[in-house]
Scaffold this active site. Sequence first.
Site, PDB file in Angstrom:
ATOM      1  N   GLU A 101     -12.547  -2.381 -19.809  1.00  0.00           N
ATOM      2  CA  GLU A 101     -11.385  -2.892 -20.538  1.00  0.00           C
ATOM      3  C   GLU A 101     -10.122  -2.624 -19.732  1.00  0.00           C
ATOM      4  O   GLU A 101      -9.828  -1.473 -19.391  1.00  0.00           O
ATOM      5  CB  GLU A 101     -11.276  -2.237 -21.924  1.00  0.00           C
ATOM      6  N   LEU A 102      -9.380  -3.640 -19.433  1.00  0.00           N
ATOM      7  CA  LEU A 102      -8.241  -3.560 -18.531  1.00  0.00           C
ATOM      8  C   LEU A 102      -7.205  -2.534 -18.982  1.00  0.00           C
ATOM      9  O   LEU A 102      -6.724  -2.573 -20.116  1.00  0.00           O
ATOM     10  CB  LEU A 102      -7.579  -4.928 -18.432  1.00  0.00           C
ATOM     11  N   ASP A 103      -6.897  -1.601 -18.062  1.00  0.00           N
ATOM     12  CA  ASP A 103      -5.806  -0.633 -18.281  1.00  0.00           C
ATOM     13  C   ASP A 103      -5.984   0.176 -19.564  1.00  0.00           C
ATOM     14  O   ASP A 103      -5.001   0.556 -20.207  1.00  0.00           O
ATOM     15  CB  ASP A 103      -4.451  -1.365 -18.301  1.00  0.00           C
TER      16      ASP A 103
ATOM     17  N   ASN B 284      -7.063   4.412 -11.056  1.00  0.00           N
ATOM     18  CA  ASN B 284      -6.011   3.422 -10.827  1.00  0.00           C
ATOM     19  C   ASN B 284      -4.670   4.024 -11.204  1.00  0.00           C
ATOM     20  O   ASN B 284      -4.587   4.915 -12.052  1.00  0.00           O
ATOM     21  CB  ASN B 284      -6.274   2.185 -11.694  1.00  0.00           C
TER      22      ASN B 284
ATOM     23  N   GLY C 123       0.791  -1.229   0.000  1.00  0.00           N
ATOM     24  CA  GLY C 123       0.000   0.000   0.000  1.00  0.00           C
ATOM     25  C   GLY C 123       0.820   1.274   0.000  1.00  0.00           C
ATOM     26  O   GLY C 123       0.414   2.283   0.580  1.00  0.00           O
ATOM     27  N   SER C 124       1.985   1.282  -0.641  1.00  0.00           N
ATOM     28  CA  SER C 124       2.815   2.500  -0.629  1.00  0.00           C
ATOM     29  C   SER C 124       2.120   3.663  -1.319  1.00  0.00           C
ATOM     30  O   SER C 124       2.264   4.822  -0.907  1.00  0.00           O
ATOM     31  CB  SER C 124       4.180   2.230  -1.269  1.00  0.00           C
TER      32      SER C 124
ATOM     33  N   THR D 207     -11.982   1.549 -16.592  1.00  0.00           N
ATOM     34  CA  THR D 207     -13.108   1.100 -17.405  1.00  0.00           C
ATOM     35  C   THR D 207     -13.091  -0.431 -17.406  1.00  0.00           C
ATOM     36  O   THR D 207     -12.153  -1.056 -16.916  1.00  0.00           O
ATOM     37  CB  THR D 207     -12.993   1.608 -18.859  1.00  0.00           C
TER      38      THR D 207
ATOM     39  N   GLU E 299       5.149   7.612  -8.968  1.00  0.00           N
ATOM     40  CA  GLU E 299       3.772   7.232  -8.624  1.00  0.00           C
ATOM     41  C   GLU E 299       3.335   7.968  -7.354  1.00  0.00           C
ATOM     42  O   GLU E 299       2.198   8.469  -7.269  1.00  0.00           O
ATOM     43  CB  GLU E 299       3.684   5.723  -8.397  1.00  0.00           C
TER      44      GLU E 299
ATOM     45  N   HIS F 256      -1.159   2.738 -12.836  1.00  0.00           N
ATOM     46  CA  HIS F 256      -0.599   1.580 -13.532  1.00  0.00           C
ATOM     47  C   HIS F 256       0.886   1.834 -13.765  1.00  0.00           C
ATOM     48  O   HIS F 256       1.261   2.929 -14.216  1.00  0.00           O
ATOM     49  CB  HIS F 256      -1.322   1.356 -14.849  1.00  0.00           C
TER      50      HIS F 256
HETATM   51  N1  LIG Z   1     -11.861  -3.833 -15.197  1.00  0.00           N
HETATM   52  C1  LIG Z   1     -10.689  -3.370 -14.730  1.00  0.00           C
HETATM   53  N2  LIG Z   1     -10.186  -3.882 -13.588  1.00  0.00           N
HETATM   54  C2  LIG Z   1      -8.993  -3.416 -13.130  1.00  0.00           C
HETATM   55  C3  LIG Z   1      -8.267  -2.444 -13.850  1.00  0.00           C
HETATM   56  C4  LIG Z   1      -8.842  -1.916 -15.059  1.00  0.00           C
HETATM   57  O1  LIG Z   1      -8.270  -1.012 -15.711  1.00  0.00           O
HETATM   58  N3  LIG Z   1     -10.039  -2.408 -15.458  1.00  0.00           N
HETATM   59  N4  LIG Z   1      -6.992  -2.034 -13.396  1.00  0.00           N
HETATM   60  C5  LIG Z   1      -6.378  -3.020 -12.511  1.00  0.00           C
HETATM   61  C6  LIG Z   1      -5.022  -2.733 -11.974  1.00  0.00           C
HETATM   62  N5  LIG Z   1      -4.055  -3.532 -12.750  1.00  0.00           N
HETATM   63  C7  LIG Z   1      -3.105  -2.826 -13.427  1.00  0.00           C
HETATM   64  O2  LIG Z   1      -2.930  -1.607 -13.227  1.00  0.00           O
HETATM   65  C8  LIG Z   1      -4.134  -4.955 -12.803  1.00  0.00           C
HETATM   66  C9  LIG Z   1      -4.396  -5.666 -11.636  1.00  0.00           C
HETATM   67  C10 LIG Z   1      -4.493  -7.061 -11.693  1.00  0.00           C
HETATM   68  C11 LIG Z   1      -4.311  -7.742 -12.891  1.00  0.00           C
HETATM   69  C12 LIG Z   1      -4.449  -9.235 -12.922  1.00  0.00           C
HETATM   70  O3  LIG Z   1      -4.110  -9.877 -13.916  1.00  0.00           O
HETATM   71  N6  LIG Z   1      -4.952  -9.790 -11.804  1.00  0.00           N
HETATM   72  C13 LIG Z   1      -5.197 -11.254 -11.699  1.00  0.00           C
HETATM   73  C14 LIG Z   1      -4.710 -11.763 -10.352  1.00  0.00           C
HETATM   74  C15 LIG Z   1      -3.257 -11.339 -10.135  1.00  0.00           C
HETATM   75  C16 LIG Z   1      -2.859 -11.546  -8.666  1.00  0.00           C
HETATM   76  O4  LIG Z   1      -3.741 -11.824  -7.821  1.00  0.00           O
HETATM   77  O5  LIG Z   1      -1.645 -11.374  -8.392  1.00  0.00           O
HETATM   78  C17 LIG Z   1      -6.702 -11.531 -11.755  1.00  0.00           C
HETATM   79  O6  LIG Z   1      -7.497 -10.625 -11.368  1.00  0.00           O
HETATM   80  O7  LIG Z   1      -7.032 -12.671 -12.137  1.00  0.00           O
HETATM   81  C18 LIG Z   1      -4.030  -7.026 -14.054  1.00  0.00           C
HETATM   82  C19 LIG Z   1      -3.932  -5.631 -14.015  1.00  0.00           C
HETATM   83  C20 LIG Z   1      -7.292  -3.369 -11.368  1.00  0.00           C
HETATM   84  N7  LIG Z   1      -8.487  -3.911 -11.951  1.00  0.00           N
HETATM   85  N1  GAR Z   2      -1.607  -3.430 -12.142  1.00  0.00           N
HETATM   86  C1  GAR Z   2      -1.586  -2.831 -10.835  1.00  0.00           C
HETATM   87  C2  GAR Z   2      -0.155  -2.666 -10.412  1.00  0.00           C
HETATM   88  O1  GAR Z   2       0.739  -3.386 -10.845  1.00  0.00           O
HETATM   89  N2  GAR Z   2       0.058  -1.674  -9.542  1.00  0.00           N
HETATM   90  C3  GAR Z   2       1.375  -1.429  -9.048  1.00  0.00           C
HETATM   91  O2  GAR Z   2       1.615  -2.154  -7.839  1.00  0.00           O
HETATM   92  C4  GAR Z   2       2.761  -1.545  -7.214  1.00  0.00           C
HETATM   93  C5  GAR Z   2       2.659  -1.664  -5.714  1.00  0.00           C
HETATM   94  O3  GAR Z   2       1.750  -0.728  -5.280  1.00  0.00           O
HETATM   95  P1  GAR Z   2       1.633  -0.322  -3.729  1.00  0.00           P
HETATM   96  O4  GAR Z   2       3.066  -0.163  -3.180  1.00  0.00           O
HETATM   97  O5  GAR Z   2       0.869   0.967  -3.760  1.00  0.00           O
HETATM   98  O6  GAR Z   2       0.905  -1.466  -3.038  1.00  0.00           O
HETATM   99  C6  GAR Z   2       2.809  -0.099  -7.768  1.00  0.00           C
HETATM  100  O7  GAR Z   2       3.976   0.055  -8.556  1.00  0.00           O
HETATM  101  C7  GAR Z   2       1.584   0.000  -8.643  1.00  0.00           C
HETATM  102  O8  GAR Z   2       1.786   0.820  -9.796  1.00  0.00           O
END
Ligand SMILES: Nc1nc2c(c(=O)[nH]1)N[C@@H](CN(C=O)c1ccc(C(=O)N[C@@H](CCC(=O)O)C(=O)O)cc1)CN2
Ligand code: GAR
Length: 211
Positions: A140-142, A104, A12-13, A138, A171, A106
């Site tokens: 659609e992821l990212d 979010n 959670g940084s 949204t 960040e 990213h």
């Molecule tokens: N619908 C959306 N959901 C999320 C988004 C988004 O833009 N649209 N952003 C993500 C954050 N993220 C990247 O920034 C991200 C987080 C998680 C995953 C992923 O593949 N998760 C896996 C599990 C991975 C794990 O538990 O370590 C999963 O959900 O099956 C990809 C991108 C947050 N959600």
């Molecule tokens: N796709 C989501 C993702 O990869 N997020 C990334 O997780 C790291 C740890 O965050 P934190 O230190 O705030 O927990 C951060 O670099 C953030 O951008």
Amino acid sequence: MKNVVILISGRGSNMQSIVNAQIAGAHIAAVISNRPDAAGLAWAAERGIQTAVLDHKQFADRESFDGALVELIDAYAPDLVVLAGFMRILTAGFVNHYANRLINVHPSLLPAFTGLNTHQRAIDEGVKLAGCTVHFVTAELDHGPIIAQAAVPVLDQDTADTLAARILVHEHQLYPQAVAWFVAGQLRIAAGKVSLLQTASDQPFIQSPTC
Ligand SMILES: Nc1nc2c(c(=O)[nH]1)N[C@@H](CN(C=O)c1ccc(C(=O)N[C@@H](CCC(=O)O)C(=O)O)cc1)CN2
Ligand SMILES: NCC(=O)N[C@@H]1O[C@H](COP(=O)([O-])[O-])[C@@H](O)[C@H]1O
């Protein structure tokens, strides 16, 4: 005051940087994690912030987890939901429920390197600039409308860890700024693009590669 609920999955940084920024007009209503062992939960609780855990492993599918997560989040009457290292892909139902008030951070310069393992992929591709993106979420992821970005040079000797550490510094500056703009009502979305309504007190926010 605007109620802000922050979702985390680990240390959670980014949540910490938002809390520490003491953003005018923002009340951190809760920090919620999908992982019971998320270190950020203790950090937040020690500072008197309400915390909660909703373990995604306790649910049969994404839809039921997301439905329970909406109920939990809505108990805090959020004006803004902040994903800060939150590692679950959210369903369209969840995202639509929080349309235009779900953001979010990213760890790449979107649209490059969506998904996971962004730093290693950037190194493997030989890009010279990497960075981070704050965006509206949204279905659609990212791919949501981009609020702000920070670019960071990729050095020949970089590993995923050294690059991640250098980007994380940005960040921690970018995300609180984006939250502050949202809370101040300075963000407008039109045709998938975000514009920033400048105010007299704004310092010019320079988004340029750090060299
Ligand atoms: N619908 C959306 N959901 C999320 C988004 C988004 O833009 N649209 N952003 C993500 C954050 N993220 C990247 O920034 C991200 C987080 C998680 C995953 C992923 O593949 N998760 C896996 C599990 C991975 C794990 O538990 O370590 C999963 O959900 O099956 C990809 C991108 C947050 N959600
Ligand atoms: N796709 C989501 C993702 O990869 N997020 C990334 O997780 C790291 C740890 O965050 P934190 O230190 O705030 O927990 C951060 O670099 C953030 O951008």
